[in-house]
Design an enzyme around this catalytic site. Structure first.
Site, PDB file in Angstrom:
ATOM      1  N   TRP A 179       0.855  -1.186   0.000  1.00  0.00           N
ATOM      2  CA  TRP A 179       0.000   0.000   0.000  1.00  0.00           C
ATOM      3  C   TRP A 179       0.901   1.250   0.000  1.00  0.00           C
ATOM      4  CZ3 TRP A 179      -0.850   3.590   4.212  1.00  0.00           C
ATOM      5  CH2 TRP A 179      -1.842   4.554   3.915  1.00  0.00           C
ATOM      6  N   ASP A 344     -15.136  12.496  -1.797  1.00  0.00           N
ATOM      7  CA  ASP A 344     -14.624  11.202  -1.350  1.00  0.00           C
ATOM      8  C   ASP A 344     -15.390  10.721  -0.123  1.00  0.00           C
ATOM      9  OD1 ASP A 344     -12.338   9.160  -0.512  1.00  0.00           O
ATOM     10  OD2 ASP A 344     -11.808   9.876  -2.518  1.00  0.00           O
ATOM     11  N   ASP A 345     -14.755   9.865   0.650  1.00  0.00           N
ATOM     12  CA  ASP A 345     -15.338   9.197   1.814  1.00  0.00           C
ATOM     13  C   ASP A 345     -15.957  10.213   2.796  1.00  0.00           C
ATOM     14  OD1 ASP A 345     -15.885   7.274   3.672  1.00  0.00           O
ATOM     15  OD2 ASP A 345     -13.830   6.534   3.810  1.00  0.00           O
ATOM     16  N   ARG A 421      -9.103  -2.110   9.105  1.00  0.00           N
ATOM     17  CA  ARG A 421      -9.663  -0.757   9.000  1.00  0.00           C
ATOM     18  C   ARG A 421     -11.107  -0.747   9.529  1.00  0.00           C
ATOM     19  NH1 ARG A 421     -10.917   3.601   4.238  1.00  0.00           N
ATOM     20  NH2 ARG A 421      -9.585   5.238   4.982  1.00  0.00           N
ATOM     21  N   ASP A 456     -14.212   1.929  -4.423  1.00  0.00           N
ATOM     22  CA  ASP A 456     -13.058   1.587  -3.584  1.00  0.00           C
ATOM     23  C   ASP A 456     -13.235   0.206  -2.964  1.00  0.00           C
ATOM     24  OD1 ASP A 456     -10.665   1.958  -2.232  1.00  0.00           O
ATOM     25  OD2 ASP A 456     -11.241   3.896  -1.384  1.00  0.00           O
ATOM     26  N   MET A 457     -12.172  -0.325  -2.381  1.00  0.00           N
ATOM     27  CA  MET A 457     -12.192  -1.653  -1.745  1.00  0.00           C
ATOM     28  C   MET A 457     -10.989  -1.686  -0.825  1.00  0.00           C
ATOM     29  SD  MET A 457     -11.239  -5.035  -1.704  1.00  0.00           S
ATOM     30  CE  MET A 457     -11.906  -6.661  -1.850  1.00  0.00           C
ATOM     31  N   ASN A 458     -11.234  -1.493   0.472  1.00  0.00           N
ATOM     32  CA  ASN A 458     -10.123  -1.144   1.350  1.00  0.00           C
ATOM     33  C   ASN A 458      -9.598  -2.235   2.263  1.00  0.00           C
ATOM     34  OD1 ASN A 458      -9.052   1.489   0.913  1.00  0.00           O
ATOM     35  ND2 ASN A 458     -11.081   2.284   1.345  1.00  0.00           N
ATOM     36  N   CYS A 503     -10.452   1.527  -7.583  1.00  0.00           N
ATOM     37  CA  CYS A 503      -9.555   1.866  -6.481  1.00  0.00           C
ATOM     38  C   CYS A 503      -9.634   0.744  -5.460  1.00  0.00           C
ATOM     39  CB  CYS A 503     -10.012   3.192  -5.856  1.00  0.00           C
ATOM     40  SG  CYS A 503      -9.075   3.693  -4.413  1.00  0.00           S
ATOM     41  N   ASP A 525      -2.381   5.568  -3.212  1.00  0.00           N
ATOM     42  CA  ASP A 525      -2.714   6.623  -2.249  1.00  0.00           C
ATOM     43  C   ASP A 525      -1.522   7.539  -2.013  1.00  0.00           C
ATOM     44  OD1 ASP A 525      -5.338   6.081  -1.830  1.00  0.00           O
ATOM     45  OD2 ASP A 525      -5.044   4.873  -0.032  1.00  0.00           O
TER      46      ASP A 525
HETATM   47  C1  GLA Z   1      -8.807   4.579   0.178  1.00  0.00           C
HETATM   48  C2  GLA Z   1      -8.581   5.321  -1.113  1.00  0.00           C
HETATM   49  C3  GLA Z   1      -8.383   6.782  -0.813  1.00  0.00           C
HETATM   50  C4  GLA Z   1      -9.597   7.325  -0.108  1.00  0.00           C
HETATM   51  C5  GLA Z   1      -9.844   6.527   1.150  1.00  0.00           C
HETATM   52  C6  GLA Z   1     -11.165   6.912   1.778  1.00  0.00           C
HETATM   53  O1  GLA Z   1      -7.663   4.565   0.965  1.00  0.00           O
HETATM   54  O2  GLA Z   1      -7.485   4.795  -1.810  1.00  0.00           O
HETATM   55  O3  GLA Z   1      -8.147   7.496  -2.005  1.00  0.00           O
HETATM   56  O4  GLA Z   1     -10.702   7.230  -0.974  1.00  0.00           O
HETATM   57  O5  GLA Z   1      -9.899   5.129   0.893  1.00  0.00           O
HETATM   58  O6  GLA Z   1     -11.431   6.219   2.942  1.00  0.00           O
END
Ligand code: GLA
Length: 700
Positions: A179, A344-345, A421, A456-458, A503, A525
């Site tokens: 990451w 964004d988030d 997370r 996204d997918m975190n 993402c 990121d």
């Molecule tokens: C991930 C994405 C970031 C942002 C965060 C939001 O890390 O890669 O760009 O969108 O989530 O929580």
């Protein structure tokens, strides 16, 4: 030349791509498929005379004769298998019996059955006139007709295996990473071993990426043979590259990872994703350009569009989003020339940090008292498109969704659920989960004028169980990805104006599978311009600049603490799909004015960067060529005192043409630019950079 030719007498098929051929045949006697040739154009007659591997000289060497087209565990063969299958009576491997083949344009499908088991295998090939990429995939069918017939047990079903001609010393190129440190190129000798590249994470992954390039140790950026392949799949995957003691080299790969088991019942089919291969005699640069061109022609959904200059709020506001704050940023973003504003988030449910709210996809009434419409209208009024961050495959345990449906996540009844997370993975393989995700996304896009989703997918999978499916729970590793694709595909079909960014915590989901249904990738990121140089270099090995999201953000950089000039940040980001991600409310009027000029400059060079051919230059630079226009981005990170600034040798120009530098008006000869180089006017000091625009002005 026909894209596919067949010689029934010798039972040979030849696939004729643009400058290369792929030739295979059936073995005499047992019908097993064997590759004869993958390289420059050969006719089937020529390919028939390619030297066979020497026969095994002793009992320990087994019976395998090399270049197996789709190795199974059949007979006395001991190399890695592309297909691991077990039948009800305990038999393994395949005894091939050829049935027939079909040709449809550039698509060849060859069909076999097992001589004694209820299994049909189809190997698919597809070539295009304008490309050297050979797409390959495999299909299995349980041919039993009665529901009582025992299922087939599958452990590994690769899409394809690729064999190479004899060369003394192969090298393998691939990327490693993490990451914030994606796509770091590595080039090493291929060991005498089985070398596994894999993701066991349920997603493509940051730590490697599903492509490899092999060369005989002599390829350069411009010259030499390179064989490469890339998998169109966004879940777990594995490649096994094998160099035997006799220098036989082959690799195979596909979806899934070691240890998975699933079953195929009578009448059921299993189809693998595409594993595309490419032979190029034009070095690593030629290989990358051929992959870029292939994606533009045959993978990307909207290849002819220019990607807009995005503004993304994440680094500016984090989770702290509200209507007034986003409107303030939107006005500033429009002022510097952004064309797409992405919130964004943090806009939904109880999401004020990463501990809660994922899964509850309605706007937060405190932050957006009148919903999202006022912000979206304002963004549109400012002349920008509107985009929104979503993370559909995830849920926080602290959410209404999880309280209602704790059984919707990947889980194993007797295991703790590991949060990463603070979130768990929704099991998209469940039809109700995929239907729910499609329904809310569709509603969101239908009810609002949303032009763009950042999907996204975190976190990767863990405790990946599906209790309702008992012994077949491992199917979820495949079905999850297929359902993510299906939801994206339906959204795009129903909302033709919608564009999607892939993402996964930055570049954790970049591959040919996701690129078939998204328009760009959030590359990393990590927005530090110096770190980005290596990340972008690795990304460019396979994926084109038009898909490479690159933002300019604030200094000191949140990842590295490094401070570099605004101009340098812009120039490095201009090598891809430029965006802005800083807190513009803290930029000085001078900085905003400089940013506006640099955005305008980017818009001028954008068709060349996004739609041109990309050349990585020796030294610190990258070049793009499109029609008469050439753009060079050059930089120097931290030269020591007295370090020379050598001229930058350009590539791919017409040696007989002259090129005018748009800024200075100076004329350069193509032959001189390529042989001696372009003198660089880089100022002294750290982080100097420049963009040079050249126009071909005819021969002379
Ligand atoms: C991930 C994405 C970031 C942002 C965060 C939001 O890390 O890669 O760009 O969108 O989530 O929580």
């Amino acid at each position: 030349m026909n894209p596919v030719s067949y010689d029934p007498h010798h039972r040979i098929w030849a696939l004729n791509a643009r400058n290369s051929s792929y030739v295979l045949r059936l073995d005499d006697g047992d019908d097993a498929p064997r590759q004869l040739h993958w390289g420059p154009h050969l006719t089937p007659e020529q390919a028939l005379t390619t030297p066979p591997l020497p026969p095994p000289g002793n009992s320990f060497a087994g019976t395998a004769r090399g270049r197996e087209e789709y190795p199974t565990e059949a007979g006395a063969s001991y190399g890695p298998a592309a297909l691991l299958i077990r039948f009800a009576d305990g038999s393994r491997g395949v005894e091939w019996q050829y049935l027939n083949h079909t040709v449809d344009g550039g698509h060849l499908a060859i069909r076999w059955r097992d001589r004694r088991q209820p299994l049909e295998i189809v190997l698919h090939y597809r070539v295009y006139e304008d490309s050297d990429v050979v797409e390959r995939w495999a299909e299995l069918r349980h041919t039993g007709t009665s529901a009582d017939d025992a299922p087939l047990t599958l452990h590994r079903v690769d899409s394809a295996a690729w064999s190479l001609p004899h060369r003394p010393d192969y090298r393998i190129s691939h990327v490693i990473g993490a990451w914030g440190r994606e796509t770091q190129l590595r080039r090493t000798p291929l060991p005498y071993a089985e070398l596994v590249l894999t993701s066991r994470r349920g997603v493509t992954g940051h730590d490697t990426n599903p492509w490899v390039m092999l060369d005989a140790g002599d390829a350069t950026e411009d010259t030499g043979e390179v064989w490469s392949s890339a998998l169109a799949w966004s879940g777990s995957w594995h490649f096994t590259a094998w160099r035997a003691q006799d220098d036989q080299v082959r690799w195979s790969g596909g979806a899934g990872h070691d240890g998975l088991t699933w079953r195929l019942r009578p009448g059921e089919r299993w189809q693998t994703p595409v594993f595309a291969g490419l032979y190029s005699a034009d070095g690593f640069g030629g290989t990358s350009r051929a992959w870029h061109t292939y994606q533009a022609g045959h993978v990307l959904p909207q290849p002819d569009e220019l990607r807009p200059v995005v503004y993304n709020s994440w680094e500016a506001t984090g989770f702290d989003v509200d209507e007034a704050g986003q409107m303030r940023l939107a006005a500033l973003a429009a002022g510097v020339g952004a064309e797409l504003f992405v919130m964004d988030d943090g806009w939904f449910g109880a999401r004020r940090d990463d501990t809660a709210g994922l899964g509850d996809w309605t706007s937060n009434p405190k932050a957006f008292p009148d919903g999202l419409h006022p912000l979206i209208d304002e963004v549109h009024r400012l002349g920008m498109r509107f985009g929104l961050w979503v993370e559909p495959e995830m849920v926080n345990p602290d959410s209404d969704l999880y309280r209602r449906h704790p059984d919707w996540v990947l889980h194993m009844p007797s295991r703790e659920r590991t949060t990463l997370r603070n979130q768990l993975v929704l099991n998209f393989a469940r039809p109700d989960v995929a239907a729910w995700a499609h329904a809310w996304l569709n509603r969101l896009v239908t009810d609002h004028a949303i032009d763009f989703l950042k999907w996204d997918m975190n976190r990767p999978f863990s405790e990946a169980g599906w209790p309702e499916r008992g012994e077949d729970a491992d199917l979820l590793w495949f079905e999850h990805v297929r359902q993510v694709y299906a939801v994206m595909d339906r959204l795009r079909a129903d909302h033709p104006h919608l564009r999607i960014e892939a993402c996964a915590g930055g570049g954790g989901r970049a591959d040919l599978g996701v690129l078939a249904r998204t328009d760009q990738v959030w590359t990393s990121d990590n927005t530090d311009a110096v770190d980005r140089i290596a990340i972008q270099h690795g990304y460019s090995q396979l994926y084109p600049a038009r898909t490479m999201g690159a933002w300019v953000t604030d200094c000191p950089n949140p990842f590295t603490g490094r401070t570099v000039p605004l101009r340098f940040r812009f120039h490095i980001a201009m090598a891809g799909a430029l965006g802005l991600g800083g807190d513009l409310t803290r930029w000085t009027p001078d900085e905003l004015a400089e940013a506006a000029c640099l955005v305008a400059r980017y818009k001028d060079i954008r068709p060349v960067v996004q739609h041109g051919l990309q050349y990585r230059l020796d030294g610190d630079g990258v070049q793009y060529a499109h029609g008469d226009r050439t753009v060079v981005i050059a930089w120097r990170v931290a030269p020591a005192h007295g370090d020379p600034t050598p001229p930058l040798r350009l590539r791919g120009l017409d040696p007989a043409a002259r090129y005018r530098d748009e800024r200075t008006g100076l004329l350069h000869h193509g032959a001189v630019l390529m042989h001696h180089g372009l003198p660089l006017d880089l100022s002294a000091g750290d982080h100097a950079s420049m963009v040079i625009r050249l126009n071909a002005v005819g021969q002379g």
